[in-house]
Design an enzyme around this catalytic site. Sequence first.
Site, short mmCIF file in Angstrom:
data_model
loop_
_atom_site.label_atom_id
_atom_site.label_comp_id
_atom_site.label_asym_id
_atom_site.label_seq_id
_atom_site.Cartn_x
_atom_site.Cartn_y
_atom_site.Cartn_z
N ASN A 139 0.81 -1.22 0.00
CA ASN A 139 0.00 0.00 0.00
C ASN A 139 0.84 1.26 0.00
OD1 ASN A 139 -2.55 1.57 0.47
ND2 ASN A 139 -1.43 2.12 2.33
N GLU A 176 -8.48 4.53 0.15
CA GLU A 176 -7.57 3.83 -0.77
C GLU A 176 -6.43 4.72 -1.27
OE1 GLU A 176 -11.03 0.83 -2.49
OE2 GLU A 176 -10.11 2.28 -3.85
N ARG A 218 0.61 -12.67 4.12
CA ARG A 218 -0.27 -11.84 4.93
C ARG A 218 -0.11 -10.43 4.36
NH1 ARG A 218 0.08 -6.91 8.03
NH2 ARG A 218 -1.60 -6.96 9.54
N ASP A 220 -0.61 -6.48 4.41
CA ASP A 220 -0.81 -5.34 5.28
C ASP A 220 -1.77 -4.34 4.61
OD1 ASP A 220 0.19 -4.06 7.77
OD2 ASP A 220 0.83 -2.49 6.38
N GLU A 244 -5.20 -7.87 5.84
CA GLU A 244 -5.61 -7.10 7.00
C GLU A 244 -6.69 -6.10 6.57
OE1 GLU A 244 -3.82 -3.77 10.10
OE2 GLU A 244 -3.04 -3.94 8.09
#
Length: 526
Positions: A139, A176, A218, A220, A244
């Site tokens: 991100n 976002e 996983r 983030d 997440e």
Amino acid sequence: MLLIGFVIASLFPLALAATANQWRGRSIYQVIVDRYALPVGADPNGCPPGSRTWCGGTWDTIRENLDYIQNAGFTALWISPVSQNYEGPSTPYGDAYHGYWIADASQLNHRFGTSDDLKALSDELHRRGMYLMVDVVVNDVMSTSTNPDLSTYMFKDKSQYHPYCTIDWSNTTSEERCWLGDTVIPLADINTEDPTVVSAFGNWIQSLVAEYNIDGLRIDAAKHVNIDFWPTFCGKAGVFCIGEVFGSDINEAAEYQGPNSLDSILHYPMYNALVEAFTIPGPQNMSAVSDMIAQSKTKFKDPGLLGNFIENQDIPRWRNLSVDPQSLYNAMVFNFMSDGIPIVYYGQEQGFNGNADPYNREALWTSGYANSTTYQLISTLNQFRNFLVNTTGWVNSEMQVLATTKYGISILKGNVVSIMTNIGSPPQNVSVPVYTPFESSTATTNILTCEQWAVGSNGTVDAQYSLGGVPVVLIPSALLEGSGLCGYNAPAGFSKHTSAASTLQLSVFYYVVFLSSCLGVFKCML
Ligand SMILES: *[C@@H]1O[C@H](CO)[C@@H](O)[C@H](O)[C@H]1NC(C)=O
Ligand SMILES: *[C@@H]1O[C@H](CO)[C@@H](O)[C@H](O)[C@H]1NC(C)=O
Ligand SMILES: *[C@@H]1O[C@H](CO)[C@@H](O)[C@H](O)[C@H]1NC(C)=O
Ligand SMILES: *[C@@H]1O[C@H](CO)[C@@H](O)[C@H](O)[C@H]1NC(C)=O
Ligand SMILES: *[C@@H]1O[C@H](CO)[C@@H](O)[C@H](O)[C@H]1NC(C)=O
Ligand SMILES: *[C@@H]1O[C@H](CO)[C@@H](O)[C@H](O)[C@H]1NC(C)=O
Ligand SMILES: *[C@@H]1O[C@H](CO)[C@@H](O)[C@H](O)[C@H]1NC(C)=O
């Protein structure tokens, strides 16, 4: 030829990436690499979490101390991010010891070791029959200004970032595209709509997974990335992706599981329900859990893949919210015996009680890796769950709520009845009556104490708390054969302290079983 290929594949089951369905029966231990174990000879007293700096854990020190995780029965390890982090002067929020302050995602974080060290950790996990899950951050990148020098990052062009803005939490597009963090440490938001970013991230994750034999990711801050980024990214990774999605809104959370997004997410809505039901002090509202179970069944595409947790690096330790140990035990039993993949955050088994970041990132070595009551509870739950996963269809059965009262909740999954209470340690003259599907007079065993429980008329069992609010996990005793629990035989060919040698024996054992059943089929076909 095909047969020989099969036999070879079954002898070397190491190098295959794992799908969502293969993760369903796993049990995950989560570590922050810097905080799990020290190199031999290092000072064990120099890691107050409030100092927010590196304490010395590495990929090597994890590899050297895997027995502690495997002996507790875990079948997968989730490690904090492996990508290069910010290495500038210490900030008002400390250093990048946690691994989430990404600089160049495509480089490894040399603080935690070399490429060979990470490969050695992956190999050792696979030798033990365990999976490796790596935490990835796509991100954002870490910065110390809202106008960072882009030359130090994987993406160097201004068009590959969204312009700086603060998040409006009522606006999905803003969540976002705007920047997480604050003006002290802004997290520059990568433009994950940009085709050059999509393509470079896809190539990067494909080669990372291949090079280190990663079994799952996983992810983030998954809800801070445009949702249509995920099928492409996880498709390139070719392994299980669990994201997440921070927050209690189940409608929002549910959007992130499925073919148009991720395989799975961490079940934050259930975490919030468990806090509401089990923490002491707290509202002790059991309906929050039964209600969440009902909603999960209708809203999520596959509740059996969701990640069940009560602690992680972003939320207060359970013991910080609830001092009564029984509240921890009961909530943990729920996470292991209900639908979903259980996840334990390092230190949870040692009764750590830090508050939110950075106090929930304690050094594990201060515990002496003790065989604590919670460690033993986890070992029993893992041994039982691994047995059910390996030998029955338990993991694919859907849980049913058998009873919800003011004092407790009971669920049925497969042939297992679990009864969890929120009353805490002090004895109370209350009980949770449960109608089970078991025939009256069935002999059952509570696997947590090995006590026998007889089923009453009409399938009733009554959990009474005159000795305190302990969890109960019942299974018809006849079904414990082969589990290694409560005096029943251990699984054939299975030894708890799996060494390389016994893994080889196990492979040979499966090879023989496979070969004989295969020959049997051939005989039948001839
Ligand atoms: C939502 O946020 C986006 C990105 O910041 C912005 O362009 C848009 O105008 C916002 N929408 C509303 C309704 O405020
Ligand atoms: C308990 O939880 C249920 C389900 O979430 C909710 O409807 C109810 O209002 C809660 N009760 C209290 C007293 O908070
Ligand atoms: C919660 O955590 C804070 C900071 O780590 C600590 O000072 C406090 O004592 C903890 N509370 C409990 C109940 O453990
Ligand atoms: C922890 O203690 C229990 C109970 O004494 C024992 O059965 C178990 O083997 C111990 N586990 C380890 C890893 O030492
Ligand atoms: C379950 O199966 C896995 C994979 O075949 C194996 O590694 C593990 O030892 C088994 N565990 C138990 C408790 O039988
Ligand atoms: C427990 O509760 C039951 C029913 O409410 C009552 O009959 C019994 O006397 C109580 N026992 C004790 C020890 O308080
Ligand atoms: C028998 O059990 C069912 C639930 O399994 C329950 O609905 C019913 O009321 C019970 N009957 C009696 C007589 O207790």
